[in-house]
Motif scaffolding. Structure first.
Motif, PDB file in Angstrom:
ATOM      1  N   LYS A   2       0.840  -1.189   0.000  1.00 63.50           N
ATOM      2  CA  LYS A   2       0.000   0.000   0.000  1.00 63.50           C
ATOM      3  C   LYS A   2       0.884   1.251   0.000  1.00 63.50           C
ATOM      4  N   VAL A   3       0.659   2.160  -0.920  1.00 60.43           N
ATOM      5  CA  VAL A   3       1.449   3.390  -1.017  1.00 60.43           C
ATOM      6  C   VAL A   3       0.824   4.445  -0.114  1.00 60.43           C
ATOM      7  N   LYS A   4       1.654   5.000   0.780  1.00 58.42           N
ATOM      8  CA  LYS A   4       1.168   6.022   1.702  1.00 58.42           C
ATOM      9  C   LYS A   4       1.078   7.363   0.987  1.00 58.42           C
ATOM     10  N   LYS A   5      -0.034   8.038   1.149  1.00 56.07           N
ATOM     11  CA  LYS A   5      -0.253   9.341   0.520  1.00 56.07           C
ATOM     12  C   LYS A   5       0.531  10.418   1.270  1.00 56.07           C
ATOM     13  N   VAL A   6       1.269  11.227   0.519  1.00 54.77           N
ATOM     14  CA  VAL A   6       2.053  12.314   1.108  1.00 54.77           C
ATOM     15  C   VAL A   6       1.221  13.592   1.049  1.00 54.77           C
ATOM     16  N   PRO A   7       0.924  14.213   2.215  1.00 55.38           N
ATOM     17  CA  PRO A   7       0.129  15.447   2.182  1.00 55.38           C
ATOM     18  C   PRO A   7       0.924  16.594   1.567  1.00 55.38           C
ATOM     19  N   LEU A   8       0.275  17.339   0.681  1.00 55.90           N
ATOM     20  CA  LEU A   8       0.897  18.490   0.025  1.00 55.90           C
ATOM     21  C   LEU A   8       0.294  19.775   0.554  1.00 55.90           C
ATOM     22  N   PRO A  10       5.634  18.772  -0.406  1.00 52.07           N
ATOM     23  CA  PRO A  10       5.262  17.914   0.727  1.00 52.07           C
ATOM     24  C   PRO A  10       5.257  18.718   2.023  1.00 52.07           C
ATOM     25  N   LYS A  11       4.288  18.430   2.857  1.00 51.98           N
ATOM     26  CA  LYS A  11       4.098  19.155   4.113  1.00 51.98           C
ATOM     27  C   LYS A  11       5.360  19.160   4.980  1.00 51.98           C
TER      28      LYS A  11
END
Length: 88
Positions: free
Chosen positions: A3-9, A20-21
């Motif tokens: 599962k690919v973790k979503k990177v918050p922008l 990226p945050k």
């Protein structure tokens, strides 16, 4: 399949780029109406994100983007504090 973790922008208010945050610094207006740098990114209050670059801070101040994002006028003392915080 892993599962690919979503990177918050988040958008830098200086250069207007999505990054990226974790690469950005959060500036927060606290409920006590003070403006400060939030290294943890978890303080309560209205926040705005900015690159760790003096040029981005200058653009945000010159275009009054920081004031608009925090919905508060920014005093010269607070601007100098932010400059010192970005240099570190």
């Amino acid at each position: 399949m892993p599962k690919v973790k979503k990177v918050p922008l988040r958008m830098c208010i200086g250069c207007q780029q999505m990054k990226p945050k974790r690469e950005l610094i959060r500036v927060v207006r606290t409920p006590q109406e003070t403006v400060e740098i939030d290294p943890s990114g978890k303080k309560s209050g209205r926040g705005a994100y900015i690159c760790a670059d003096i040029d981005c801070l200058q653009k945000a101040i010159k275009g009054k983007r920081l004031e608009r994002a925090l919905e508060r006028s920014i005093s010269p003392e607070i601007i100098e504090t932010l400059r010192q915080g970005l240099v570190k």
